[in-house]
Motif scaffolding. Structure first.
Motif, mmCIF file in Angstrom:
data_model
loop_
_atom_site.group_PDB
_atom_site.id
_atom_site.type_symbol
_atom_site.label_atom_id
_atom_site.label_comp_id
_atom_site.label_asym_id
_atom_site.label_seq_id
_atom_site.Cartn_x
_atom_site.Cartn_y
_atom_site.Cartn_z
ATOM 1 N N ALA A 194 0.848 -1.189 0.000
ATOM 2 C CA ALA A 194 0.000 0.000 0.000
ATOM 3 C C ALA A 194 0.881 1.235 0.000
ATOM 4 O O ALA A 194 1.928 1.285 0.674
ATOM 5 N N ASP A 195 0.458 2.214 -0.772
ATOM 6 C CA ASP A 195 1.125 3.514 -0.777
ATOM 7 C C ASP A 195 0.430 4.431 0.223
ATOM 8 O O ASP A 195 -0.800 4.560 0.210
ATOM 9 N N SER A 214 4.576 -2.815 2.945
ATOM 10 C CA SER A 214 4.630 -4.019 2.110
ATOM 11 C C SER A 214 3.532 -5.016 2.431
ATOM 12 O O SER A 214 3.023 -5.701 1.547
ATOM 13 N N ASP A 215 3.137 -5.156 3.691
ATOM 14 C CA ASP A 215 2.150 -6.160 4.097
ATOM 15 C C ASP A 215 1.045 -5.463 4.886
ATOM 16 O O ASP A 215 1.074 -5.402 6.114
ATOM 17 N N VAL A 216 0.063 -4.945 4.180
ATOM 18 C CA VAL A 216 -1.011 -4.198 4.828
ATOM 19 C C VAL A 216 -1.850 -5.101 5.707
ATOM 20 O O VAL A 216 -2.196 -4.751 6.846
ATOM 21 N N PRO A 226 7.308 -4.969 6.621
ATOM 22 C CA PRO A 226 8.349 -4.103 6.041
ATOM 23 C C PRO A 226 7.728 -2.809 5.532
ATOM 24 O O PRO A 226 6.609 -2.816 5.009
ATOM 25 N N LEU A 227 8.430 -1.706 5.725
ATOM 26 C CA LEU A 227 7.950 -0.447 5.176
ATOM 27 C C LEU A 227 9.115 0.492 4.926
ATOM 28 O O LEU A 227 10.190 0.368 5.522
ATOM 29 N N SER A 228 8.850 1.442 4.039
ATOM 30 C CA SER A 228 9.823 2.478 3.691
ATOM 31 C C SER A 228 9.100 3.809 3.730
ATOM 32 O O SER A 228 8.041 3.962 3.106
ATOM 33 N N LEU A 229 9.661 4.769 4.473
ATOM 34 C CA LEU A 229 9.014 6.061 4.653
ATOM 35 C C LEU A 229 10.014 7.191 4.473
ATOM 36 O O LEU A 229 11.189 7.055 4.808
ATOM 37 N N GLU A 232 9.097 14.861 5.555
ATOM 38 C CA GLU A 232 9.465 16.236 5.241
ATOM 39 C C GLU A 232 8.714 17.167 6.176
ATOM 40 O O GLU A 232 7.500 17.024 6.354
ATOM 41 N N MET A 233 9.434 18.100 6.773
ATOM 42 C CA MET A 233 8.823 19.079 7.676
ATOM 43 C C MET A 233 9.662 20.340 7.628
ATOM 44 O O MET A 233 10.791 20.321 7.125
ATOM 45 N N PRO A 234 9.153 21.446 8.131
ATOM 46 C CA PRO A 234 9.949 22.672 8.137
ATOM 47 C C PRO A 234 11.274 22.456 8.866
ATOM 48 O O PRO A 234 11.318 21.999 10.000
ATOM 49 N N GLY A 235 12.362 22.722 8.175
ATOM 50 C CA GLY A 235 13.676 22.647 8.783
ATOM 51 C C GLY A 235 14.323 21.286 8.776
ATOM 52 O O GLY A 235 15.460 21.151 9.236
ATOM 53 N N ALA A 236 13.644 20.224 8.237
ATOM 54 C CA ALA A 236 14.242 18.892 8.304
ATOM 55 C C ALA A 236 13.600 17.945 7.305
ATOM 56 O O ALA A 236 12.476 18.154 6.852
ATOM 57 N N LYS A 237 14.343 16.895 6.982
ATOM 58 C CA LYS A 237 13.819 15.794 6.179
ATOM 59 C C LYS A 237 14.554 14.525 6.589
ATOM 60 O O LYS A 237 15.684 14.568 7.090
ATOM 61 N N GLY A 238 13.870 13.365 6.394
ATOM 62 C CA GLY A 238 14.477 12.119 6.816
ATOM 63 C C GLY A 238 13.940 10.941 6.032
ATOM 64 O O GLY A 238 13.034 11.071 5.200
ATOM 65 N N LYS A 239 14.510 9.747 6.348
ATOM 66 C CA LYS A 239 14.124 8.531 5.642
ATOM 67 C C LYS A 239 14.250 7.351 6.594
ATOM 68 O O LYS A 239 15.154 7.311 7.437
ATOM 69 N N PHE A 240 13.325 6.384 6.447
ATOM 70 C CA PHE A 240 13.374 5.162 7.241
ATOM 71 C C PHE A 240 13.130 3.968 6.329
ATOM 72 O O PHE A 240 12.184 3.958 5.536
ATOM 73 N N ASP A 241 13.954 2.947 6.464
ATOM 74 C CA ASP A 241 13.784 1.676 5.773
ATOM 75 C C ASP A 241 13.898 0.569 6.804
ATOM 76 O O ASP A 241 14.948 0.414 7.450
ATOM 77 N N GLY A 242 12.816 -0.205 6.962
ATOM 78 C CA GLY A 242 12.882 -1.256 7.960
ATOM 79 C C GLY A 242 11.562 -1.948 8.119
ATOM 80 O O GLY A 242 10.846 -2.209 7.144
ATOM 81 N N ARG A 243 11.188 -2.243 9.378
ATOM 82 C CA ARG A 243 9.952 -2.957 9.686
ATOM 83 C C ARG A 243 9.253 -2.262 10.848
ATOM 84 O O ARG A 243 9.898 -1.621 11.675
ATOM 85 N N ALA A 244 7.922 -2.433 10.902
ATOM 86 C CA ALA A 244 7.162 -1.808 11.981
ATOM 87 C C ALA A 244 5.847 -2.539 12.174
ATOM 88 O O ALA A 244 5.380 -3.276 11.301
ATOM 89 N N SER A 245 5.248 -2.321 13.353
ATOM 90 C CA SER A 245 3.909 -2.819 13.638
ATOM 91 C C SER A 245 3.138 -1.703 14.318
ATOM 92 O O SER A 245 3.700 -0.669 14.700
ATOM 93 N N LEU A 246 1.832 -1.918 14.512
ATOM 94 C CA LEU A 246 0.981 -0.908 15.118
ATOM 95 C C LEU A 246 1.015 -0.943 16.648
ATOM 96 O O LEU A 246 0.326 -0.166 17.296
ATOM 97 N N THR A 247 1.840 -1.793 17.237
ATOM 98 C CA THR A 247 1.798 -1.937 18.700
ATOM 99 C C THR A 247 2.299 -0.746 19.518
ATOM 100 O O THR A 247 1.792 -0.548 20.635
ATOM 101 N N PRO A 248 3.292 0.102 19.235
ATOM 102 C CA PRO A 248 4.129 0.092 18.037
ATOM 103 C C PRO A 248 5.479 -0.594 18.289
ATOM 104 O O PRO A 248 5.999 -0.583 19.398
ATOM 105 N N GLU A 249 6.017 -1.150 17.222
ATOM 106 C CA GLU A 249 7.371 -1.679 17.206
ATOM 107 C C GLU A 249 8.031 -1.210 15.920
ATOM 108 O O GLU A 249 7.399 -1.206 14.859
ATOM 109 N N VAL A 250 9.300 -0.822 16.009
ATOM 110 C CA VAL A 250 10.019 -0.311 14.841
ATOM 111 C C VAL A 250 11.448 -0.828 14.887
ATOM 112 O O VAL A 250 12.075 -0.871 15.952
#
Length: 651
Positions: A194-195, A214-216, A226-229, A232-250
């Motif tokens: 899912a995008d 990757s696995d909705v 797995p997810l990739s995010l 972008e926000m005022p004054g900063a930008k970033g990137k994450f590649d990894g895994r996560a859950s809604l519990t939350p776990e990252v």
């Protein structure tokens, strides 16, 4: 997560009821039938508070106004879910094949209320009946007999605008809210990725997260996906590649680049800490992060840089409790902390800086978290001086920081001890420091602008000061300490020339050793036991150094031990004025007092003998043993008075 499964089931029920009855039943009736079916399956009351309309183009769909899903029976805070308007558009042909292909899903101003009661039960914990739409059975010709497969679900585009989420945790006594966020979601393939495009506004400015999950289905069911995010926000930008859950776990690789951490934190609803360029205002962070269910965040193989400063980082952050607790190890390169010594406000044009800075010190950052931070660096530039190899452990506890100096190479020597900054009830600073092998000229010139002394020294100092500026702290200092030196020089003072009767300024004095102890009160250092040993000369000193006003008033008294046939010659020297450029002069009055004591006594004896002889010859008075001339004269007058009185009585 059960809440997501409930919402998905709601959409499916609406879609199935719609395709089954839109040709025969009005929109309001279809919506009510769907609401009744959801209530039956979940045990939660579902209401359609407004109109319901069926659409045929561009897709088959229904729009329901005022949709509400009731909260748990134990809650008194209103519906768990409500929205101003919900529109569902489906592919009718797919529904005939028992597939749910949602062409469009929109929700205007939805509000989701999540609660956990004192027993730890969440209002999202809904037990779906066997007929739940999330697992509507369908026969699979290729599957073994007696097995079923879930109803295929796809979503071309979901768009949520002006949404709000509230979380009330009665067990922990906390409330969290996130308002006015937007979400665009596309899930075109059943079981696929899912995008996601999420825009948050914690403080008004947008914080945008975009990426791919990757696995909705797994994520919605509480599994790790797995997810990739990107963010972008005022004054900063970033990137994450990894895994996560809604519990939350990252878990995964994170990188963040901030051109202005003040703007970044403001966009997240946090206060600007006022960091300087090179000291956190600009920031780059990268590494592997792990967030566990109990709100513990770990960073491994991390790198941290700001301006010219960089470090390798390993850190653990516990987010529970009154304040976050940080445990970190930083292995830095050469650090440049000169911005720490700059004034908060620039001096007026053309005006010279006089005395200590009166700029306010903001020490509020001391209360941001607790923890232990160890730092090692090959060098640390502080503006006034540059330290060599530095190993420091900083302990933070309720706005009080203790820096333990395990090893700090400074001024050619080594510093050890503790330095404390306490902002619990106003700012105070203190320390208990020991120095060995210090180069006097380097230390005094860099710290106080005094360049006259050379040699190696060992020192100890214990001090405490308070105030909201450097000037206030220096004027409030109290404490004590001492200093010992080996062989060195005093430039600008020639004691040999002084004893020869010449001008003592402009030359150099060589000394073999020096010892002194001092006390500090109200910003004034006092000393009375300075002892300096030179070749054939001994020097003592006493006086005051006003640390707050940067003034000195000191009496330095060298004694030539062999002068005057071994009786010695003392020539006291006054050192007065600003310590960067004091006036040096001989105290003539004190010199006479110290050196002419014997001559004064001898002169007094000679005068006394002359008076005695004069009295005896002129007045006929003979001094008795142990009697002064004054006493002899008084005795003579008393005798004569007695004789005169007797004559008067005998008449």
């Amino acid at each position: 997560m059960r809440l997501i499964r409930l919402l998905i089931g709601t959409v499916i029920v609406f879609a199935l009821v719609l395709i089954g009855g839109f040709f025969l039943i009005p929109g309001e009736k279809i919506a009510q039938m769907a609401a009744d079916e959801i209530s039956r399956r979940t045990g939660r009351d579902v209401q359609i508070g407004g109109a319901a309309r069926v659409t045929f183009w561009p897709e088959l769909g229904i729009t329901a106004d005022g949709l509400k899903i009731a909260n748990a029976p134990w809650s008194e805070n209103g519906p768990m879910f409500q929205a101003k308007s919900v529109t569902i558009g489906v592919d009718a042909a797919a529904l005939l094949k028992r597939e749910v292909r949602i062409r469009a899903l929109t929700a205007q101003a939805p509000e989701i209320l999540l609660e956990r009661n004192r027993q730890g039960v969440g209002n999202w914990e809904v037990t779906l009946n066997a007929a739940s739409g999330t697992t509507a059975p369908a026969t699979d010709a290729t599957a073994p007999a007696g097995t079923t497969r879930p109803t295929p679900i796809t979503l071309d585009r979901a768009e949520v605008t002006g949404a709000s989420v509230y979380f009330i945790d009665a067990q922990a006594g906390t409330e969290i809210s996130q308002r006015n966020f937007d979400l665009v979601l596309a899930y075109p393939d059943d079981g696929g990725a899912a995008d996601v495009d999420l825009t948050l506004r914690p403080a008004g400015d947008p914080v945008r997260l975009r990426g791919v999950v990757s696995d909705v289905a797994g994520l919605a069911g509480g599994d790790i996906s797995p997810l990739s995010l990107t963010v972008e926000m005022p004054g900063a930008k970033g990137k994450f590649d990894g895994r996560a859950s809604l519990t939350p776990e990252v878990q995964g690789a994170l990188s963040l680049t901030a051109s202005d951490t003040g703007r970044m934190l403001a966009a997240l609803g946090q206060a600007d800490p006022g960091l300087s360029p090179g000291l956190g205002r600009d920031l780059a962070v990268a590494g592997d992060i792990t967030l566990t269910r109990d709100n513990r965040l770990a960073l491994r193989e991390g790198t941290l840089s700001s301006g010219k400063n960089s470090a390798r980082v390993a850190a653990d952050l516990a987010l529970g409790g009154d304040r976050p607790r940080l445990t970190a190890q930083l292995t830095a390169g050469a650090l440049d902390l000169t911005a720490l010594s700059s004034d908060a406000a620039p001096a007026q044009a053309g005006a010279a800086q006089v005395g200590w800075s009166t700029a306010p010190i903001d020490a509020s950052a001391l209360g941001a978290l607790d923890g232990e931070i160890s730092l090692s660096a090959p060098s640390v530039a502080l503006g006034a001086t540059t330290l060599g190899t530095t190993r420091v452990l900083v302990t933070l506890d309720r706005a009080r920081a203790v820096a333990t100096l395990r090893e700090v190479q400074a001024f050619g020597g080594v510093l050890t001890g503790e330095f404390v900054a306490n902002n619990r009830n106003g700012l105070s600073v203190g320390g208990d420091l020991t120095a060995s092998g210090i180069k006097l000229k380097q230390a005094l010139s860099e710290l106080a602008g005094i360049t006259r002394f050379t040699g190696d020294a060992s020192a100890r100092v214990k001090f405490l000061g308070s105030g909201q500026s450097v000037a206030a702290i220096m004027n409030s200092l109290s404490g004590d300490g001492g200093i010992e030196t080996g062989r060195g020089t005093i430039e600008g003072l020639d004691l040999d020339r002084l004893f020869r009767g010449g001008d003592p300024t402009g030359g150099t004095t060589i000394f073999d050793a020096t010892t002194a102890n001092f006390a500090i009160a109200q910003g004034v250092l006092s000393n009375s036991d300075l002892l300096m040993k030179l070749a054939g000369i001994e020097a003592r000193g006493e006086g005051r150094v006003d640390l707050g006003k940067q003034m000195i008033d000191y009496l330095f008294t060298p004694v030539s031990l062999k002068a005057r046939d071994g009786r010695g010659l003392a020539l006291p020297v006054l050192i007065r004025g600003p310590w960067a450029k004091p006036r040096i002069s001989v105290d003539v009055e004190k010199a006479i007092e110290l050196n002419a004591a014997e001559e004064k006594k001898e002169l007094e004896n000679r005068v006394r003998e002359k008076v005695k002889a004069k009295v005896e010859s002129e007045l006929g008075i003979t001094q008795q043993e142990g009697e002064s001339a004054e006493d002899a004269l008084r005795r003579k007058l008393e005798d004569e008075a007695k004789k005169g009185l007797l004559k008067l009585l005998n008449r």
